[in-house]
Design an enzyme around this catalytic site. Structure first.
Site, PDB file in Angstrom:
ATOM      1  N   ASP A   1       3.664   3.325   6.822  1.00  0.00           N
ATOM      2  CA  ASP A   1       2.835   3.243   8.019  1.00  0.00           C
ATOM      3  C   ASP A   1       3.528   2.541   9.175  1.00  0.00           C
ATOM      4  O   ASP A   1       4.534   1.853   9.002  1.00  0.00           O
ATOM      5  CB  ASP A   1       1.550   2.479   7.701  1.00  0.00           C
ATOM      6  CG  ASP A   1       1.782   0.980   7.550  1.00  0.00           C
ATOM      7  OD1 ASP A   1       1.240   0.203   8.356  1.00  0.00           O
ATOM      8  OD2 ASP A   1       2.519   0.586   6.633  1.00  0.00           O
TER       9      ASP A   1
ATOM     10  N   ARG B   1       0.078   6.894   7.390  1.00  0.00           N
ATOM     11  CA  ARG B   1       0.306   6.908   5.938  1.00  0.00           C
ATOM     12  C   ARG B   1       0.017   8.283   5.338  1.00  0.00           C
ATOM     13  O   ARG B   1       0.644   8.686   4.369  1.00  0.00           O
ATOM     14  CB  ARG B   1      -0.590   5.891   5.225  1.00  0.00           C
ATOM     15  CG  ARG B   1      -0.189   4.460   5.389  1.00  0.00           C
ATOM     16  CD  ARG B   1      -1.028   3.570   4.463  1.00  0.00           C
ATOM     17  NE  ARG B   1      -0.920   2.177   4.832  1.00  0.00           N
ATOM     18  CZ  ARG B   1       0.074   1.380   4.467  1.00  0.00           C
ATOM     19  NH1 ARG B   1       1.051   1.847   3.739  1.00  0.00           N
ATOM     20  NH2 ARG B   1       0.086   0.116   4.840  1.00  0.00           N
TER      21      ARG B   1
ATOM     22  N   ASP C   1      14.448  -1.627   2.146  1.00  0.00           N
ATOM     23  CA  ASP C   1      15.044  -1.850   3.459  1.00  0.00           C
ATOM     24  C   ASP C   1      16.003  -3.028   3.356  1.00  0.00           C
ATOM     25  O   ASP C   1      17.111  -2.887   2.858  1.00  0.00           O
ATOM     26  CB  ASP C   1      13.901  -2.090   4.451  1.00  0.00           C
ATOM     27  CG  ASP C   1      14.321  -2.024   5.896  1.00  0.00           C
ATOM     28  OD1 ASP C   1      15.146  -2.853   6.313  1.00  0.00           O
ATOM     29  OD2 ASP C   1      13.814  -1.162   6.636  1.00  0.00           O
TER      30      ASP C   1
ATOM     31  N   LYS D   1      17.324   2.456   2.532  1.00  0.00           N
ATOM     32  CA  LYS D   1      18.135   2.234   3.730  1.00  0.00           C
ATOM     33  C   LYS D   1      19.233   1.226   3.381  1.00  0.00           C
ATOM     34  O   LYS D   1      19.127   0.047   3.731  1.00  0.00           O
ATOM     35  CB  LYS D   1      17.292   1.646   4.858  1.00  0.00           C
ATOM     36  CG  LYS D   1      16.325   2.565   5.519  1.00  0.00           C
ATOM     37  CD  LYS D   1      15.730   1.833   6.724  1.00  0.00           C
ATOM     38  CE  LYS D   1      14.535   2.505   7.287  1.00  0.00           C
ATOM     39  NZ  LYS D   1      13.963   1.723   8.403  1.00  0.00           N
TER      40      LYS D   1
ATOM     41  N   GLU E   1       8.235   1.836  -5.401  1.00  0.00           N
ATOM     42  CA  GLU E   1       8.163   1.369  -4.014  1.00  0.00           C
ATOM     43  C   GLU E   1       8.350   2.549  -3.069  1.00  0.00           C
ATOM     44  O   GLU E   1       8.996   3.539  -3.431  1.00  0.00           O
ATOM     45  CB  GLU E   1       9.252   0.307  -3.803  1.00  0.00           C
ATOM     46  CG  GLU E   1       9.382  -0.247  -2.410  1.00  0.00           C
ATOM     47  CD  GLU E   1       8.176  -1.017  -1.907  1.00  0.00           C
ATOM     48  OE1 GLU E   1       7.113  -0.402  -1.736  1.00  0.00           O
ATOM     49  OE2 GLU E   1       8.311  -2.212  -1.640  1.00  0.00           O
TER      50      GLU E   1
ATOM     51  N   LYS F   1       0.827  -1.180   0.000  1.00  0.00           N
ATOM     52  CA  LYS F   1       0.000   0.000   0.000  1.00  0.00           C
ATOM     53  C   LYS F   1       0.874   1.246   0.000  1.00  0.00           C
ATOM     54  O   LYS F   1       0.497   2.286  -0.505  1.00  0.00           O
ATOM     55  CB  LYS F   1      -0.900   0.038   1.234  1.00  0.00           C
ATOM     56  CG  LYS F   1      -1.872  -1.101   1.328  1.00  0.00           C
ATOM     57  CD  LYS F   1      -2.664  -1.049   2.621  1.00  0.00           C
ATOM     58  CE  LYS F   1      -3.554  -2.253   2.735  1.00  0.00           C
ATOM     59  NZ  LYS F   1      -4.164  -2.353   4.062  1.00  0.00           N
ATOM     60  N   GLY F   2       2.036   1.133   0.591  1.00  0.00           N
ATOM     61  CA  GLY F   2       2.892   2.295   0.798  1.00  0.00           C
ATOM     62  C   GLY F   2       3.292   3.039  -0.445  1.00  0.00           C
ATOM     63  O   GLY F   2       3.401   4.269  -0.440  1.00  0.00           O
TER      64      GLY F   2
END
Length: 174
Positions: free
Chosen positions: A157, A163, A101, A129, A97, A41-42
């Site tokens: 989130d 969000r 990470d 990151k 995206e 969802k991000g």
């Protein structure tokens, strides 16, 4: 345990960087169409803003993968929650995206999508990151490299909260 949010990247900083990425993508795909694949969802907030700033023809699609659940650390198991609706054969695919990470999810998705016959597959992320990387993944377009902190806002989130923040914030626990 209560949490609070500290601003890491302001709305203005994020907006300016998305414009720069949109300009670069438009140059790189000049004369072509780009098929944006949003990782839900991000990634939805970032993809919508990015798409508005790309000047070449754009098509959009979404997929959902999960490796977090309600935790702040990746679990290492990638699950496809929603797959693509359209075939990718011959398309210039740009995976969009919110954050890279550990690299597990994106490495898995990129390989899976490459196997579907697109002309090419590239990766665009708002946040990266690199110090958390456990699986090598090539990021073609990066908004910001950030420290190893748990961040929210602009689609990211914490347990489905935050969000909608128009900036990137760090979650601090009191």
């Amino acid at each position: 345990m209560a949490e609070r949010i500290e601003v890491l990247l302001s709305e203005e900083e994020v907006d300016k960087r998305i414009q720069e990425i949109g300009n670069q993508i438009s140059k790189d795909y000049a004369g072509k169409q780009v098929h944006l694949v949003c990782v839900l969802k991000g990634g939805s907030f970032f993809m919508c803003e990015l798409a508005k700033r790309i000047t070449v023809p754009v098509s959009l699609e979404c997929m959902a993968a999960s490796s977090h659940g309600g935790d702040t650390k990746s679990r290492g198991v990638v699950r496809i929650v929603k797959d693509l609706d359209e075939p990718l054969g011959g398309k210039n695919v740009l995976v969009v995206e919110d954050i890279v990470d550990s690299g597990r999810t994106l490495s898995y998705l990129m390989e899976m999508l490459k196997d579907r016959g697109p002309a090419d597959v590239k990766l665009c992320t708002l946040l990266d990151k690199p110090e958390r990387r456990v699986v090598d993944v090539k990021v073609d377009y990066t908004g910001f490299q950030i420290p190893d902190e748990f961040v929210v806002g602009y689609g990211l989130d914490y347990d489905q909260k935050y969000r909608n923040l128009p900036y990137i914030g760090v979650v601090k626990f009191d």
